[in-house]
Design an enzyme around this catalytic site. Sequence first.
Site, PDB file in Angstrom:
ATOM      1  CD  GLU A  91      -1.661  -2.412   0.948  1.00  0.00           C
ATOM      2  OE1 GLU A  91      -2.535  -3.249   0.487  1.00  0.00           O
ATOM      3  OE2 GLU A  91      -0.661  -2.418   1.797  1.00  0.00           O
ATOM      4  CG  HIS A 109     -10.464  -8.520   5.653  1.00  0.00           C
ATOM      5  ND1 HIS A 109      -9.907  -9.230   6.502  1.00  0.00           N
ATOM      6  CD2 HIS A 109      -9.845  -8.603   4.461  1.00  0.00           C
ATOM      7  CE1 HIS A 109      -8.866 -10.164   5.988  1.00  0.00           C
ATOM      8  NE2 HIS A 109      -8.938  -9.740   4.640  1.00  0.00           N
TER       9      HIS A 109
END
Length: 337
Positions: free
Chosen positions: A60, A129
């Site tokens: 990321e 998540h």
Amino acid sequence: MARMSMIEAIRSAMDVSMERNDDVVVFGEDVGYFGGVFRCTAGLQQKYGKTRCFDTPISELGIVGAAIGMAAYGLRPCIEIQFADYVYPAFDQIASEAARIRYRSNGQFTCPIVIRMPTGGGIFGGQTHSQSPEALFTHVSGLKVVVPSNPVDAKGLLIAAIEDPDPVIFLEPKRLYNGPFDGHHDKPVTPWSKHALGEVPEGHFTVPLGKAEVRRAGAELTVLAYGTMTYVSEAAAADTGIDAEIIDLKTLLPLDLETIVASVSKTGRCVIVHEATLTSGFGAELAALVQKHCFYHLEAPITRVTGWDTPYPHAQEWDYFPGPARVGRAMIETMEG
């Protein structure tokens, strides 16, 4: 007009933007050949090629850093972080670089990037998540923060975000990705189901950033919500029979304070609903603004209904985030206050 799910609307927004402007590029983990874990980018690589829609390593920090460099060079990256929970390694790049380039360069450079992220619970994704980190980004000067609640807004806001000259955090509630949602939904949504949810224009259009919408008119109480919680609030109002005015904020930064103040000044009561944790959640900022601007109109204390102040629980997630029962109790208590 076409019937689209939010996934399809988001894909259409990127498709329209890429077709209109060769500088728009899309990249992230699995977004190319596979089309994204939620299929939001399906078909874009096949249509525009591997130089405009491509896969990246699992980094990321690298994804965001590359996007910032591309934006400074003149491109318009629309990047995907596979889940909002994964963005933390890239936070320094977002807060220290993307948000500040315009200011530190005295306007010589801008950073027209969009960072798309699925957010919130609903798929039993657990602690890694399911988080809702919007408050972290609203604290960073120089960013815009968007949370759509329906396919029309998702497409129009995303196109507007891609065309914006500054960095936009685009948070997509995954419970709204795939189909009708009446606020009482109590089972996880299958990410790959294909239920249509709304009529969406097929071509180019924009929904302005920084403008809220009154989703349900009312006179007794104002509910401030965004994303999935707009539907939960509508269900709570229907269950309780309270004449609640429900405002879908749509954009958290810049915030449509004018619409908020007009509503609370009219109703005299305010309930704030979001899925993220209570402490230092974005609802705290909303409460402070309502207190400041509507103090002499308030008939009861401002109430917040939120997730718990705990790490995200896996098995108990449907108790963790506010449902109609919890929101309804808060609305009743506020009416009695």
